[in-house]
Design an enzyme around this catalytic site. Sequence first.
Site, short mmCIF file in Angstrom:
data_model
loop_
_atom_site.label_atom_id
_atom_site.label_comp_id
_atom_site.label_asym_id
_atom_site.label_seq_id
_atom_site.Cartn_x
_atom_site.Cartn_y
_atom_site.Cartn_z
N ASP A 1 1.77 7.08 -6.11
CA ASP A 1 2.70 5.96 -6.23
C ASP A 1 1.99 4.71 -5.70
OD1 ASP A 1 4.85 4.39 -6.75
OD2 ASP A 1 6.32 5.65 -5.75
N TYR A 2 2.63 3.60 -5.81
CA TYR A 2 2.06 2.29 -5.49
C TYR A 2 1.53 2.25 -4.06
CZ TYR A 2 2.08 -2.77 -6.50
OH TYR A 2 1.74 -4.07 -6.77
#
Length: 757
Positions: free
Chosen positions: A281-282
């Site tokens: 994820d980011y």
Amino acid sequence: MKKMLTLCVIVLLSYPSFSQNDISSKAKALLAKMTLEEKLGQLNLIIPGGAAVTGSVVSTDVESKIKSGKVGGLFGFWGPDQIRKAQDLAVKNTRLHIPMIFGLDIIHGHKTIFPIPLGLAASWDMGLIEQSAKIAALEGTADGLNWAFSPMVDIARDARWGRISEGSGEDPYLGGEIAKAMVRGYQGTDLSKNNTLMACVKHFALYGGAEAGREYNTVDMSRIKMYEYYLPPYKAAVDAGAGSFMSSFNEIDGVPATGNKWLLTDLLRKQWGFKGFVVSDYTSLNEMVNHGVGDLQTVSAQSLKAGLDMDMVGEGLLNTLGKSLKEGKVSMADIDQACLRILEGKFKLGLFDDPYRYIDETRPAKDILTPANRAAARNIAAHSMVLLKNDKQLLPLKKSGTIALVGPLADNKRNMLGTWVVAGDWKQSVSVLEGIKNVAGNSINIITAKGANFTNDTALFLKRVNALGVEAEIDPRSSADMIDEAVAAANKADVVVAVVGETSNMSGEAASRADISIPASQQDLLKALAKTGKPLVIVLFNGRPLTLVWENEHAHAILDVWAPGTEGGNAIADVLFGNYNPSGKITATFPRSVGQIPIYYNHKTTGRPFDGTGFPKYKSNYLDESNDPLYPFGYGLSYTKFEYSPVMLSKTNLKGEEKLTATVTLTNAGKYAGEEVVQLYITDPVASVTRAVKDLKGFQKIMLQPGESKEISFVITTEQLSFYNSELKKIWEPGKFIVHIGTNSSNVQSAELQWSK
Ligand code: BGC
């Protein structure tokens, strides 16, 4: 143009046509030609300009990184011309001309926006959910994209968590069916077609289990709970052939998911047989430093070895793996494996056949926001709405008389779309006022009044809810003035429709709430409207279950419309005026108060169960609240009345791998044609590990005309009896079982049977 054609020819010559079967050998052949730097570049996913929507599409830094082969993919922007420019940079400038992959958060539609996923789930209609993903894929690919960061399949039992809006609620079986429908919708049967997107299943795993419903918080749960309740939807998505997975922000058993080998390799690949690639994820890789498990080099090496293939935004893999390789902390085989999986993904998408496959400047006009897409969005939105209350058949409304249409969401296009609509344009949406005018405008008189601001807590709005841009304007008038105007409108009307609830950004990422009621400013409005004595309909916008005890007591009708999407206003009017008879059922329990959370239908009995009667001490209950929810899982009314016969079992004594059929007769005993979601639950009262009071095992959505009856049957096999025992083996144990069929998880007809080995 000539230069480009020559380049395409070079690319096509280097990567001739292939069948799906030889993807792996093609990818291996390419890998053999790559330098270490080129391999690490493939593991790098970045976002141009640093922001999804506002950044410059190809910033200088990104541009030079792409040209020097340091980027495997980009996300956060769209449009064939922009994507062509970016793809050119990679294909024309890098030594091996490897195309990039282009992703976006396409969550519930790309530009034609469908209801938020919690609303889509409430339709219980797998065909419509699949259709929504298929249209999203058509529009996303028309905009040059080939990768959707969806479906989000995190089970959530905590309505405080803002991202409950992005998933399908609390049930693992329903969640699994929806996960499969979404993957089918995005990917179709051939990922290399230019109208299909690769799915990215997220957030792996257990992200919805955040303690106290607080975003990004710690997750800690038993393996049995994971296997039984939280993991099935991810597994269903693997079985449906999802091409990629995204690791989550949270930790599991003390190890952040992004660097968790048990999760990313032992479970996902070895136990489940997943063959695609995993992206973080980011910056979740870099955030492992904050979790406290090592510096960037350490966590990058750990994540690669755990089974992470691609790093979103943080560039930890790109910048540290070379050093780790020299120091023997990772091997070339570890790097090769990750790179190979990404190349295989690109081969599956057909990008080596033609890096420009998804790029066609004529497509947006043909495929995006078309009348057909909008018609589907309207139909799907109507199917997602849940009728929570309807005293004395107040709804459907007559297409005559005067309606007072009040509330901050009554004439508001900005909040129709809901959370995560990166490419969605609110200006394209139909407001409730416009929808009502479209559906009944010629025959009714409408008086509008805003009535209240979303909340009187302007600081909260300006700093948090509106952080991503103005979404809710604040009316400078005093609350009293606004309420007076609304009450005056109500007094002149035959019926009051109050459109209230949460704005789009009050749920979604980083939007946890400790108080999940309708904000006080709007409650004050509702109280004033109730005092007028006029029939009161609440049209409720919400990204999560809300506490609605007062509203349930005082409003005559409540229609839950979630955030209904581009065609929301039309769909709401269709339901309010009876053009569509509501059939949605909630998929996350609505608590009476926040103190009951986590509250979910498939709970255990405990050693001191409370049967709901009296006020006994030493039972599992509260001093100050009932154990019951306000609305149970699976609940939702219809304008018509459905009646269930007792459950008939084809056998009541079974042995071994026999099967039985459980049947009810469903009758539409009301005046309207309508759809009912018939739900099958099973209880296993005695087992070697404690079981839930009941678990959903099947459902069917049935359309009946007034007066019509139909036999509805479910086949039950030992598969539906099975569960994870304390060795985490999926088994079934002989004994008594109770089969329940009904209209929601609390209102069922039941029958017992014995099943021996
Ligand atoms: C979210 C993901 C999303 C990613 C890329 C993250 O903050 O958790 O769901 O796909 O950003 O936008």
